[in-house]
Design an enzyme around this catalytic site. Structure first.
Site, PDB file in Angstrom:
ATOM      1  N   THR A   1       8.397 -65.121   0.555  1.00 38.46           N
ATOM      2  CA  THR A   1       7.629 -63.993   0.048  1.00 38.46           C
ATOM      3  C   THR A   1       6.155 -64.323  -0.030  1.00 38.46           C
ATOM      4  O   THR A   1       5.771 -65.490  -0.214  1.00 38.46           O
ATOM      5  CB  THR A   1       8.140 -63.573  -1.348  1.00 38.46           C
ATOM      6  OG1 THR A   1       7.309 -62.528  -1.874  1.00 38.46           O
ATOM      7  CG2 THR A   1       8.123 -64.739  -2.319  1.00 38.46           C
TER       8      THR A   1
ATOM      9  N   ASP B   1       8.882 -55.042   9.654  1.00 36.63           N
ATOM     10  CA  ASP B   1       9.772 -54.831   8.507  1.00 36.63           C
ATOM     11  C   ASP B   1       9.620 -53.386   8.051  1.00 36.63           C
ATOM     12  O   ASP B   1       8.511 -52.948   7.722  1.00 36.63           O
ATOM     13  CB  ASP B   1       9.401 -55.796   7.385  1.00 36.63           C
ATOM     14  CG  ASP B   1      10.427 -55.822   6.259  1.00 36.63           C
ATOM     15  OD1 ASP B   1      11.316 -54.956   6.245  1.00 36.63           O
ATOM     16  OD2 ASP B   1      10.336 -56.712   5.391  1.00 36.63           O
TER      17      ASP B   1
ATOM     18  N   LYS C   1      15.679 -65.812   2.444  1.00 37.76           N
ATOM     19  CA  LYS C   1      14.572 -65.528   1.541  1.00 37.76           C
ATOM     20  C   LYS C   1      14.548 -66.618   0.480  1.00 37.76           C
ATOM     21  O   LYS C   1      15.209 -66.519  -0.552  1.00 37.76           O
ATOM     22  CB  LYS C   1      14.755 -64.141   0.929  1.00 37.76           C
ATOM     23  CG  LYS C   1      13.456 -63.505   0.536  1.00 37.76           C
ATOM     24  CD  LYS C   1      13.507 -62.007   0.742  1.00 37.76           C
ATOM     25  CE  LYS C   1      12.116 -61.416   0.637  1.00 37.76           C
ATOM     26  NZ  LYS C   1      11.984 -60.153   1.354  1.00 37.76           N
TER      27      LYS C   1
ATOM     28  N   HIS D   1       4.758 -58.238  10.929  1.00 39.17           N
ATOM     29  CA  HIS D   1       5.452 -57.777   9.728  1.00 39.17           C
ATOM     30  C   HIS D   1       5.145 -56.298   9.493  1.00 39.17           C
ATOM     31  O   HIS D   1       6.014 -55.456   9.577  1.00 39.17           O
ATOM     32  CB  HIS D   1       5.104 -58.626   8.502  1.00 39.17           C
ATOM     33  CG  HIS D   1       5.897 -58.282   7.292  1.00 39.17           C
ATOM     34  ND1 HIS D   1       5.482 -57.361   6.365  1.00 39.17           N
ATOM     35  CD2 HIS D   1       7.086 -58.735   6.854  1.00 39.17           C
ATOM     36  CE1 HIS D   1       6.378 -57.258   5.400  1.00 39.17           C
ATOM     37  NE2 HIS D   1       7.363 -58.080   5.673  1.00 39.17           N
TER      38      HIS D   1
ATOM     39  N   GLN E   1      17.184 -63.148   7.543  1.00 38.83           N
ATOM     40  CA  GLN E   1      16.097 -63.753   6.782  1.00 38.83           C
ATOM     41  C   GLN E   1      16.698 -64.554   5.638  1.00 38.83           C
ATOM     42  O   GLN E   1      17.479 -64.026   4.832  1.00 38.83           O
ATOM     43  CB  GLN E   1      15.106 -62.748   6.196  1.00 38.83           C
ATOM     44  CG  GLN E   1      14.025 -63.535   5.449  1.00 38.83           C
ATOM     45  CD  GLN E   1      12.955 -62.728   4.755  1.00 38.83           C
ATOM     46  OE1 GLN E   1      12.100 -63.289   4.100  1.00 38.83           O
ATOM     47  NE2 GLN E   1      12.984 -61.424   4.873  1.00 38.83           N
TER      48      GLN E   1
ATOM     49  N   GLU F   1      13.266 -55.515  11.035  1.00 39.29           N
ATOM     50  CA  GLU F   1      13.871 -56.035   9.804  1.00 39.29           C
ATOM     51  C   GLU F   1      14.194 -54.903   8.833  1.00 39.29           C
ATOM     52  O   GLU F   1      13.391 -53.989   8.637  1.00 39.29           O
ATOM     53  CB  GLU F   1      12.908 -57.019   9.138  1.00 39.29           C
ATOM     54  CG  GLU F   1      13.431 -57.633   7.859  1.00 39.29           C
ATOM     55  CD  GLU F   1      12.499 -58.679   7.282  1.00 39.29           C
ATOM     56  OE1 GLU F   1      12.683 -59.019   6.089  1.00 39.29           O
ATOM     57  OE2 GLU F   1      11.588 -59.152   7.989  1.00 39.29           O
TER      58      GLU F   1
ATOM     59  N   GLN G   1       2.245 -62.242   8.444  1.00 40.12           N
ATOM     60  CA  GLN G   1       2.453 -60.951   7.785  1.00 40.12           C
ATOM     61  C   GLN G   1       1.100 -60.320   7.461  1.00 40.12           C
ATOM     62  O   GLN G   1       0.198 -60.974   6.941  1.00 40.12           O
ATOM     63  CB  GLN G   1       3.329 -61.083   6.543  1.00 40.12           C
ATOM     64  CG  GLN G   1       2.868 -62.064   5.498  1.00 40.12           C
ATOM     65  CD  GLN G   1       3.819 -62.100   4.303  1.00 40.12           C
ATOM     66  OE1 GLN G   1       4.604 -61.186   4.085  1.00 40.12           O
ATOM     67  NE2 GLN G   1       3.748 -63.174   3.540  1.00 40.12           N
TER      68      GLN G   1
ATOM     69  N   ASP H   1      17.821 -58.321   5.718  1.00 40.07           N
ATOM     70  CA  ASP H   1      16.988 -58.675   4.570  1.00 40.07           C
ATOM     71  C   ASP H   1      17.644 -58.143   3.303  1.00 40.07           C
ATOM     72  O   ASP H   1      18.212 -58.894   2.530  1.00 40.07           O
ATOM     73  CB  ASP H   1      15.580 -58.113   4.745  1.00 40.07           C
ATOM     74  CG  ASP H   1      14.669 -58.476   3.569  1.00 40.07           C
ATOM     75  OD1 ASP H   1      15.084 -59.262   2.699  1.00 40.07           O
ATOM     76  OD2 ASP H   1      13.529 -57.960   3.502  1.00 40.07           O
TER      77      ASP H   1
END
Length: 436
Positions: free
Chosen positions: A369, A245, A340, A203, A338, A282, A181, A316
Site C-alpha cells: 500500500t 486498478d 497485499k 495503477h 496481489q 486489478e 502507482q 485484490d
C-alpha cells in the site's frame, strides 16, 4: 558454523514501540464508492466504515525498535493499508491504541530470544493473541520486519539472505520489476514512469464511476493515451506492462454473469487501446465475500479466454490473508494475485504466499500500500528478491518517484552485496528460472 547458527549469540534485550506517521492516508473506501464528494484533497460527507472519524484521515504507523545485546537496534514499521476495514481486512490501525500491545504482549514473548532465529521468532509472533484474538495484522507486519532485520544483523548478511535461507530459495539476480502507482495525478505521474522506463505502470486509481466513465469510456481513452505516450517517451526498446486498478467499479457498470459477450467486448476494447503493450486489470468487481469473489473472477477469466481476449485479471478485493491467496490460486480465479503485504500479517507470510504460486499459472504480485513507510517498503524489497516475485509495488506514498527509488535502490544494493560476497567466497550462484 552455519549462517543460521552464527547469530544465536545476539539476544533481543528490549522491544520499544514508537507511534509514527505513514506514507499516505487512510481512506474509507465504502464511503468513496457510495459517492463521497471530493473536496480538494479531502472528501465531504460522513464516514461509513467503523473506526473512521472522516472519509480521509492521516495515516498512522508504529516503529518497532529491537535493541540487541551488542547495542545494535533492529527496526520494523507497523503499517496498514489505505483502505483499512474494507474487503475483509482488519480494522483501522490507530498507533496510540496498539503501541502498548507491542511493548507488553509482544515484548514479553520476544525479550531474551536469540536474534538470529528469524523463523522461530516469527512463528511465536504469529501465535500471540490479545482478548482471545490474533494481533492486528499491522502489528505482526511491523514486528516481523524488525525480527528479519535483527536476524540479518546477527548473521552479518542481508534480509534477502535470511529469507532465502529460511525458505530454501535462490534469490533473483536482477531487480524484480517495479510497479509504479500514479495516484489521481494519473497522466503526469505516468509520464514520469515512462521517462524512467518503469517496467509496470501506472495503477491509475480508477476508484469511482466518474473516473472510469459511465460506460467505461474514460478508462479506454486513458489506455489509448498511455500507449501513445509510451511510444513517444519511453527509452529505446521499452516494453512495459500496463496494470490498472479499477477497485471493483466495472462490477457496477456490468451486471453478472461476467462471462457475457458484452463484458468480453469491453475488455477487448481495453486490450485494443493498450496495444501493443500487455494489459492486466486489478479488482474488476467486488461482490462482497471471498467465495463470491472467486466465482465472479473465475467466470470473467473463463469468459475472456473463450472470447480470445488477452487481458490478465488481478485479484485484490477479498484476497487478503495467506489462506485467501491459496483459495484464489487453487480455484484458478486470477492470472495474477496481489499479495497485499500488510494484510498477511508477518512478512514471512508474504514470502510464503509468493512461493505458493510456483508451479501454477498464477503469477505473484508482491504489493502492499501507498500508506506504508520507507522501512516497511525496504523490507518488502528483500521479500521480492528472495522469492523472485513477478512484480513488486513502488511504495510508500503516491508521488511515484520516491517509492520507485526506495524499492529499486534497495534491491540493487542487496544484489550488489550478494554478488560481492559470492565473489569473495569463490562460489557461483545459478539464477532462478524466470517466473515472469
Amino acid at each position: 558454523m552455519t549462517s543460521a547458527e552464527s547469530g544465536h549469540t545476539r539476544i533481543i534485550e528490549s522491544v520499544r514501540a514508537v507511534p509514527a506517521v505513514s506514507g499516505f492516508f487512510f481512506d474509507d473506501q465504502r464511503a468513496i464508492k457510495a459517492g463521497a464528494e471530493q473536496d480538494g484533497f479531502a472528501y465531504r460527507g460522513d464516514p461509513v466504515t467503523p473506526g473512521f472519524d472522516r472519509v480521509r484521515q492521516a495515516g498512522e504507523a508504529v516503529s518497532v525498535l529491537l535493541e540487541l545485546s551488542d547495542g545494535t537496534v533492529a527496526r520494523g514499521d507497523c503499517a496498514a493499508v489505505q483502505y483499512s476495514g474494507a474487503g475483509g481486512r482488519d480494522s483501522l490501525f490507530r498507533a496510540p491504541e496498539f503501541a502498548p500491545v507491542i511493548e507488553e504482549i509482544v515484548s514479553d514473548s520476544l525479550v531474551g530470544r536469540a536474534a538470529g532465529q528469524f523463523r522461530d521468532n516469527a512463528d511465536i509472533l504469529e501465535g500471540l493473541t490479545t482478548d482471545g484474538e490474533r494481533l492486528h495484522t499491522a502489528i505482526r507486519y511491523g514486528v516481523s520486519q524488525a525480527l528479519l532485520d535483527a536476524a540479518a544483523i546477527a548473521r552479518h548478511g542481508t534480509k534477502t539472505d535470511v529469507l532465502a535461507d529460511t525458505y530454501g530459495t535462490v534469490p533473483a539476480s536482477d531487480p524484480v520489476p517495479v510497479f509504479g502507482q500514479s495516484g489521481d495525478n494519473r497522466r503526469k505521474n505516468a509520464e514520469k514512469m515512462l521517462l524512467k522506463g518503469v517496467p509496470v505502470l501506472p495503477h491509475g486509481l480508477f476508484n469511482s464511476v466518474e473516473k472510469v466513465g459511465s460506460d467505461g469510456e474514460r478508462l479506454v481513452e486513458y489506455l489509448a493515451w498511455l500507449s501513445n505516450r509510451a511510444v513517444e517517451l519511453g527509452p529505446e526498446g521499452y516494453d512495459p506492462r500496463f496494470h490498472v486498478d479499477v477497485y471493483g467499479i466495472l462490477g457496477e457498470l456490468f451486471v453478472p454473469p461476467y462471462d457475457r459477450a458484452e463484458i468480453a467486448d469491453y475488455f477487448a476494447d481495453l486490450r485494443e487501446a493498450a496495444a501493443p503493450f500487455p494489459l492486466q486489470v486489478e479488482g474488476p468487481m467486488d461482490v462482497g465475500g471471498r467465495e463470491e469473489q472467486i466465482y465472479a473472477m473465475a467466470e470473467l477469466r473463463d469468459g475472456l479466454a473463450d472470447a480470445g481476449v488477452n487481458v490478465d485479471i488481478v485479484a485484490d478485493e477479498w484476497c487478503n490473508t495467506f489462506e485467501d491467496v491459496r483459495a484464489f490460486v487453487d480455484a484458478g480465479a486470477a492470472d495474477v494475485v496481489q499479495i497485499k503485504t500488510p494484510d498477511l500479517g508477518g512478512i514471512g507470510r508474504s514470502a510464503e504466499a509468493v512461493l505458493y504460486c510456483d508451479g501454477t499459472d498464477t503469477r505473484a504480485y508482491l504489493g502492499g500500500t501507498c500508506n506504508e513507510t520507507v522501512t516497511s517498503a525496504r523490507a518488502c524489497a528483500h521479500v521480492a528478491l528472495a522469492t523472485d516475485a513477478a512484480q513488486t509495488l513502488a511504495k510508500p506514498g503516491m508521488g511515484f518517484d520516491e517509492g520507485y527509488m526506495v524499492m529499486e535502490n534497495e534491491m540493487r544494493r542487496a544484489i550488489s552485496r550478494r554478488k560481492a560476497r559470492t565473489k569473495q567466497i569463490g562460489t557461483k550462484e545459478t539464477p532462478n528460472e524466470t517466473r515472469r
